[in-house]
Each structure stands twice: as structure tokens, then as C-alpha cells.
Enzyme design. Structure first.
Site, PDB file in Angstrom:
ATOM      1  N   ASP A  10       1.266  -8.614   0.187  1.00 28.71           N
ATOM      2  CA  ASP A  10       2.647  -8.132   0.049  1.00 28.71           C
ATOM      3  C   ASP A  10       3.615  -9.164   0.629  1.00 28.71           C
ATOM      4  OD1 ASP A  10       1.676  -7.687   2.633  1.00 28.71           O
ATOM      5  OD2 ASP A  10       2.912  -5.926   2.981  1.00 28.71           O
ATOM      6  N   HIS A 240      -0.587 -12.720  11.501  1.00 28.06           N
ATOM      7  CA  HIS A 240      -1.614 -11.693  11.384  1.00 28.06           C
ATOM      8  C   HIS A 240      -2.539 -11.914  10.179  1.00 28.06           C
ATOM      9  CE1 HIS A 240       0.855  -9.292  14.203  1.00 28.06           C
ATOM     10  NE2 HIS A 240       1.896  -9.598  13.429  1.00 28.06           N
TER      11      HIS A 240
END
Length: 313
Positions: A10, A240
Site C-alpha cells: 500500500d 517497517h
């Protein structure tokens, strides 16, 4: 020998850093980018993924997936972290390429049937597309080699609520489906990703090593670092989404803990990833769940240098 992967994403600034890492890692063969809502709306995620593929000058299919969670209200997105455009408001031009004809879930199933037992799914956004793929092909866990997820918080607090990390919180029903599917699954959550803040000079090094792709990461990350550096003396950012990909290339940098996972789906505990290491409880409510692994430690200096070295290839 390279490892075939499908990267479900995303984009998102840390997604961009992870995607470029995957493109450059000699151990990884990216079969396609499947996009989902999360950091940004799915339409923007798909266009951003196309832009990243074009910037890297690669011919890799990009699919658009679902734009809403399995249940509940539509996400409000994380523009305050990633900017209005998902790239830190840097004014990057629109892509020229076209999206693949198949949806994200359809592409995952197609490729799994084409390469049975060879593909690692790497979801670095909400797990909505993976859950939909399971509904399209219930035998998917037998066709997929493994699933390496960026998401969750097993033994540490969340980043959206006290107990929930964003990717899982965005679609906890999907997460419950995916974690319960019985495949080889490793979760790379805030236990390791928040444990390693990268200082402001890290992206400058990536730009020095790779002016084109690293330069894009350095430029787009300034907005991202503004967010993460609030109330800190030093300038930092967290990448991340690259962690599960780094595990593919160099698993020795990580320590894993095996156990059982339950996903919170009620309003108060929405998105909580409650983890019970093997032998920690006699309760069948936990022990009847499939075994998974959670990354609980990472070698900070080795991983930092690994990212730099890969961007320099």
C-alpha cells in the site's frame, strides 16, 4: 538461486523503500506487486506502485486490489504519515503504465497455481487481498511456500491503539482469516521494526549509494521523518516494510519465536495480535490455533548495513 515473491503493498513511503530493496536484492525475484488500501486509498496505492516500477525501469505487473476492509467502516488512511500523495508530497509525476487485468487476489491465485510451492507471499499492508485469495482458492496454503507478514505487535504495544498495529487494525477480520489458514507464516511486527530507528543520515547514505532509487527514498522520506521525529531530540525514521524481505535474503539476522496467535476483532481489542509462545498456556482456545513464528529480535548493525549494501548493488 532466487526466491519468487509476490509483494502485497500500500505505497506508502516505507513501502517504496521496501519495494526498491526487493528489486535490488539478488536473492529475490518479484513476480508482481499487488496493491491494497491502507496507508493510502487503493487507487492511489496502485498508481504509486506503477510509479515505483517505472522509476526502477522494470517490467513487473501491478494489480489493484480491494479498497475496503472485510467488515466495518472504510479506513481513514495515513496521509499524516505519508503525505497526501503517499510519497511525502514531493510532486512525483503520474505513471504512464497500465494496471494488470487481474485483481490482486486473482493474480495471487493465478501465480500460486503456476508456481505451486515456490512463492512466498509478502504482505506489507492490510491482509485483505490475502484473505480474498483464500476465498477464491481454499487450497492456497498448499500452493504457497510461505507467508511473511509485516504487521502486528506480539509482545509490545500497538501504534494505532494501545494493543493494535495499523496493518492488522485496518482489517482484523482478514487478519484472523490469514493467521488461521494453517500455512508457514512468520510475522514481522513492531517487536522488531520499532526496535530499530534509522537516523536521519541513513537515507542520505541510500541516496549516495543509489542516486536514482535511494534518492527517491531520501526525498520522499523527509515528510515521513518529520512525523516520526516529533517529540524526539534526534531525527529518525522506521522502515517497517523491508524487514520480512530482509529475512528472505539473510534470515540469520533475525530471532524467531514460535507460538499461537489470536486476532482481536471486537471494537475494544480490534486488531490486537495476542501471542502465546509454545508451552506458555494450557488453554485450547490458544493451542488449537495453527503454529506461527514471530520475529522477536533483529541484529541492528547487520540489518542496517545489509540495506545499505543492497542499495549499492
Amino acid at each position: 538461486m532466487t526466491q519468487k515473491i509476490i509483494l502485497d503493498t500500500d505505497p506508502g513511503i516505507d513501502d517504496a523503500m521496501a519495494i526498491f530493496y526487493a528489486f535490488q536484492a539478488p536473492e529475490i525475484d518479484v513476480l508482481g506487486l499487488t496493491t491494497v488500501f491502507g496507508n493510502v486509498p487503493v487507487e492511489m496505492a496502485a498508481q504509486n506502485a506503477l510509479s515505483l516500477v517505472e522509476l526502477a525501469e522494470l517490467d513487473i505487473p501491478v494489480c489493484k486490489g480491494t479498497g475496503v476492509p472485510h467488515y466495518g467502516p472504510k479506513s481513514t488512511f495515513a496521509h499524516f504519515v505519508h503525505g497526501d500523495d503517499g510519497f511525502g508530497n514531493i510532486g512525483h509525476h503520474a505513471p504512464k503504465g497500465k494496471l494488470h487485468d487481474l485483481s490482486s487476489a486473482e493474480f495471487i491465485v493465478q501465480q500460486a497455481r503456476k508456481y505451486p510451492g515456490e512463492i512466498i507471499l509478502v504482505p506489507i499492508g492490510p491482509l485483505s487481498n490475502i484473505a480474498l485469495a483464500l476465498k477464491l482458492e481454499p487450497e492456497l496454503p498448499k500452493l504457497i511456500k510461505a507467508v511473511y507478514i509485516m504487521g502486528g505487535a506480539a509482545l509490545v504495544p500497538g501504534n494505532v491503539t494501545p494493543v493494535a498495529e495499523a496493518n492488522i487494525w485496518n482489517d482484523p477480520i482478514a487478519a484472523d482469516i490469514v493467521f488461521s489458514a494453517g500455512w508457514d507464516l512468520i510475522m514481522f511486527g513492531l517487536d522488531v521494526t520499532y526496535d530499530l530507528p534509522f537516523d536521519g543520515g541513513f537515507v542520505d547514505i541510500l541516496a549516495e549509494k543509489n542516486p536514482k532509487l535511494g534518492g527517491f527514498v531520501a526525498k520522499s522520506s523527509q515528510f515521513y521523518m518529520d512525523f516520526y521525529s516529533q517529540n524526539r531530540e534526534e531525527r529518525v525514521c522506521f522502515f517497517h516494510d523491508a524487514f520480512p524481505l530482509a529475512y528472505i535474503a539473510s534470515p540469520d539476522m533475525f530471532e524467531l519465536t514460535e507460538g499461537h496467535m489470536r486476532i482481536g476483532t471486537d471494537p475494544l481489542m480490534k486488531g490486537q495480535t495476542s501471542f502465546a509462545p509454545v508451552g506458555s498456556t494450557p488453554s485450547d482456545l490458544w493451542n488449537d490455533m495453527p503454529l506461527i513464528k514471530v520475529a522477536t529480535k533483529v541484529d541492528h548493525p547487520k540489518l542496517t548495513q545489509h540495506f545499505i549494501d543492497t542499495y549499492a548493488k
